[in-house]
Design an enzyme around this catalytic site. Sequence first.
Site, PDB file in Angstrom:
ATOM      1  CG  ASP A 202      13.977 -49.387  23.165  1.00 43.09           C
ATOM      2  OD1 ASP A 202      13.838 -48.214  22.983  1.00 43.09           O
ATOM      3  OD2 ASP A 202      13.381 -49.509  22.498  1.00 43.09           O
ATOM      4  CG  HIS A 275      14.294 -46.057  21.587  1.00 44.83           C
ATOM      5  ND1 HIS A 275      12.860 -46.332  22.840  1.00 44.83           N
ATOM      6  CD2 HIS A 275      14.109 -45.759  20.683  1.00 44.83           C
ATOM      7  CE1 HIS A 275      12.046 -45.413  21.272  1.00 44.83           C
ATOM      8  NE2 HIS A 275      13.067 -45.057  20.111  1.00 44.83           N
ATOM      9  CD  GLU A 339       9.919 -43.695  17.997  1.00 36.71           C
ATOM     10  OE1 GLU A 339       8.855 -43.586  17.674  1.00 36.71           O
ATOM     11  OE2 GLU A 339      10.066 -44.429  18.709  1.00 36.71           O
TER      12      GLU A 339
HETATM   13  C1  ACM Z   1       9.818 -47.976  15.326  1.00 32.65           C
HETATM   14  O1  ACM Z   1       9.603 -48.049  15.868  1.00 32.65           O
HETATM   15  N1  ACM Z   1      11.059 -46.689  16.197  1.00 32.65           N
HETATM   16  C2  ACM Z   1      11.670 -48.133  14.559  1.00 32.65           C
END
Ligand code: ACM
Length: 780
Positions: A202, A275, A339
Site C-alpha cells: 500500500d 495505493h 480508491e
Molecule cells: C477498502 O477498504 N479500501 C477496500
Amino acid sequence: MKRLMLSALYLIPLLFTLLSCQKESIQADYQIIPLPQQIQLSADKTPFTLNSQTQILYPAEDKRLQDYAQLLAQYIKTKTHKEIAINTSTDTTNAIILQILPKGINPEGYQLDVNSRHVIINGNSEAGVFYGIQTLRKSLPIAQGGENIILPAVHISDFPYFPYRGAHLDVSRHFFNVNEVKTYIDMMALHNMNTMHWHLTDDQGWRIEIKKYPRLTQIGSKRKETLTGHLNDRPEKYDGKPYKGFYTQEQIKDIVNYAAKNHITIIPEIDLPGHMQAALASYPELGCTGGPYEVWTKWGISENVLCAGSSKTFQFLDDVFDEITQLFPSQYIHIGGDECPKTQWEHCPKCQAFIKKQDIKSDSKYTKEQYLQSFIMKHVTEYLKKKGRKTIGWDEILEGDADSQVTVMSWRGEAAGVNAAQQGHDVIMTPNTVMYFDFYQALDTEKEPLAIGGYIPVEKVYNYDPLPDQLTKTQKKHILGVQSNLWTEYIPDFSHVQYMVLPRWAALAEVQWSNPEQKDYNEFLNRLGGMLKQYQLEKYNYAKHVLNVDATYISNFKTGCTEVALSTLGNAPIHYTLDGSMPTSQSPVYQQAIQINKTSTLQAIAIRPEGNSEIYKQPLYFNKATNKPITLRYPADDKYNGQGCGTLVDGISGNATFGSGKWLGFSNGKDMIATIDLKEKTPITTISLHTCIATGDGVFDAREISVEVSTDGKNYRKIASETCPIPTEHQKVVKQHTLTFPSQPARYVRISAISEKQMPAWSGFPAIPAFIFVDELSVN
Ligand code: ACM
Ligand code: ZN
C-alpha cells in the site's frame, strides 16, 4: 484388642488416601463455536473416558494425518495437560481415530462419533479431519492433568455453510512479523476459517521481497515517520520515528506452508493501480509525474498512482506477478482496484496518449479514465489467467468493463455485491457496515483505543446475513462467502490486532460456517463463554465488552422516569447501586428495568466465578425538563438517533464521542428545534444544552441558540438567544451553552439550535452544511 484398634487407626488415613486418589472427572461440551450442523447426544450410552493411556491413531504412511495427529496431541496437552501418544496401531480401544472415508460431498465436512471404546473423526477429506479435530479440541474442558475427561457419547455431523471463510490482514500500514502472522493463522484455524487475504502492499509500505525490483523493499518498506492521532485531527501530528518491515521470500514460503498445515489458503493482494505510493517512491518512473515520491506517512487516499499509459508499468506488473505466483499456490490472486483517484491520469500526456491509442472513450456511465483502469485490471487478469490463476478485485472493479470472470469483493456496503452477483460474477461479501473490524466495538469510545470510527459490535456481526434478499436462488450461489477486513492504520501492535478481531471472529465464524436456521444470538452468547476461556488459554488478547454490563435508557414521558435495562453475557447476576456506593455481590440484583426518577448515579457489576466485569457507572441529572414529553420539528439523522427524541431529556449527558448513541445528530442543514411540554405552568429562568464539536469530521457548533416559551402551545415568545462565532480553526470539544433570563412561567419551552449551513473552506468540507450534535436539554 489393642492390635485391632491400631489397625483400624491405620485404616483411616489409608481410606483418606484412597479417596483423594479417586480421580476427578470433568466433562466435554459439544456446544462450541461455530455450532456444528448436527449434534446427536446418546445420553443412554456409556461415554468415552480420555485418560493418559488414550492414543491418537492415524493411517500408517499418511503423512498429513500424522501431522494432524500431532497437532491434536498438542491441542489436548494445551487444554488438559495430558500427554497423549500418537500411533498407527490397529487396536482401536481407548483411541481417537483419524480417518478419511468420504460420507458427503462437502470436502470440508466430517463426522465425530464418540462411544465408550473410542472417538472417531472421519473426514470427507483431510480438511474434514482438520475441522473434526478443531471441534474435538474446542469441546474438551480445561483441565489440570490428573482428571479423567468424560466425552459423552455423540454423533456429530458437520460441514461449512460457505466455502470461502476469510480474514484479511493489512500489513502495510503496520507490519506484523512472521510469528505474529502465524499466530493470526492459528486464531483463524480456531474459528474454522480457510482463507487469509494478505494485504501486502500500500502507500505506506511495500512488505514483500520482489527479487527483480529490490528497491521495493530497500526503499518501499520504510517510511520516515507516521501520523499520530486520527486522520481527521487538526493540526496533523507525526511521531518523528522511522518505521519499516518486510517479509523475505523465504519467510513468505514458510508462512504459506504454515497456513497450508492449518487448511488455510493465503490469497496475496498487490493493490493496484492506486495505493501504490510505496512502489512509486522506489521506482518513480512508474508514476505519471515521475516523482519524487516518499513512502506515505499518513492515512487516506493518495493521488499518486501507477501511470497507466506507460509500458514500464505493465512490465512491472507482469514481473511482480511472476514472482507472486511462484510464492503463492492459491487459485486466486487479489489485484486490488479500490480508491484510485483519476486526477493524475486526466493530466498525464502518457495516459491520455494511451487512451487515444486504445480508442478508449467516455460514455454516459463511466469516464475514459475509469475505462483506463478497467484496461489495466483486465491486462493483469489476462496475464494471471495464462498462469492458471483467477483474480479478485475490490468492488470498484465493476466501474468500466470488468473481466466477466473476476470475483468481486463487495466492501462499499452490499449493493456492489448484489450488482456483481446479478451480472454473474462470483462475490465475496465484506461490507464496511459489518465486516470492517478496524471499526469501534463500543459506542462509547472514550475508553477504547483509537479506531477509524464506526460501530460494529459482536451482535451486529452475528446477525449479518451475507445472502441479500434481492438475489434469486441461482444468484445467491455466486456468493462464495464472507470475510472480515482488518485495516491497520490505527492498529500498531499485534496484541491490538487480537483485540480488534476477538471475539468478533466468534460471531463471524457462525456467519461463515453454521446453518443460518440455527442462528440465535442469546444462545450464541451462552456458548461464547467457552470460546473466551479458550482465548485465555491461548493467551490471545480479546475485547471484553460482552462480559461488561450494557445499559439502555428509555425516557418515559408518562411516569417521568428514566427506565434502565441492564444486560451482560450469559446469565451472570448483575448487582447495582443508585446511591453512589460501589456495587458488590451484596448489592441488589438486577431483575427488571430500573425506574429512576431523581438525580442518581447508577453503578453496576456482573459477577462471575472467573472474574467480575468492569464497574459500569453513569450519572443521571434531573431537572424540570427531564422525561417531559418532547417533540422535534426535524428528525435526527437515522444513524444518530439515540433512543429517539427522549435521548435529549433522559437525564444523561453525552460525553466527548458524538457517535456514542447519547447524542442526537442533525444533518443536511437541519436544525435541532425541540419543544418540551413541562406538563404544568412552571417558573423557569435558565436553559442549557451541550453541543459536541469535531470539525475534522464535519461536526460544528450551533450558529445560534434561542428559547421561546408558551403557555398554550400555540403562541410562543422568544425570551433569550445567543449567537456563536464560527471557528477559524479545527475544534474537538463538548461545549455547554447556557441562556439565563428573568424568571417567567412557561408550560411549553421551545429550544432551537441552528446548524452551520456552510462549512468554511479551511474545514476541508467547503460550502456544505455541517452536522450538529446536541444533547441533554435542561430547564431550570
Ligand atoms: C477498502 O477498504 N479500501 C477496500
Ligand atoms: Zn500517466
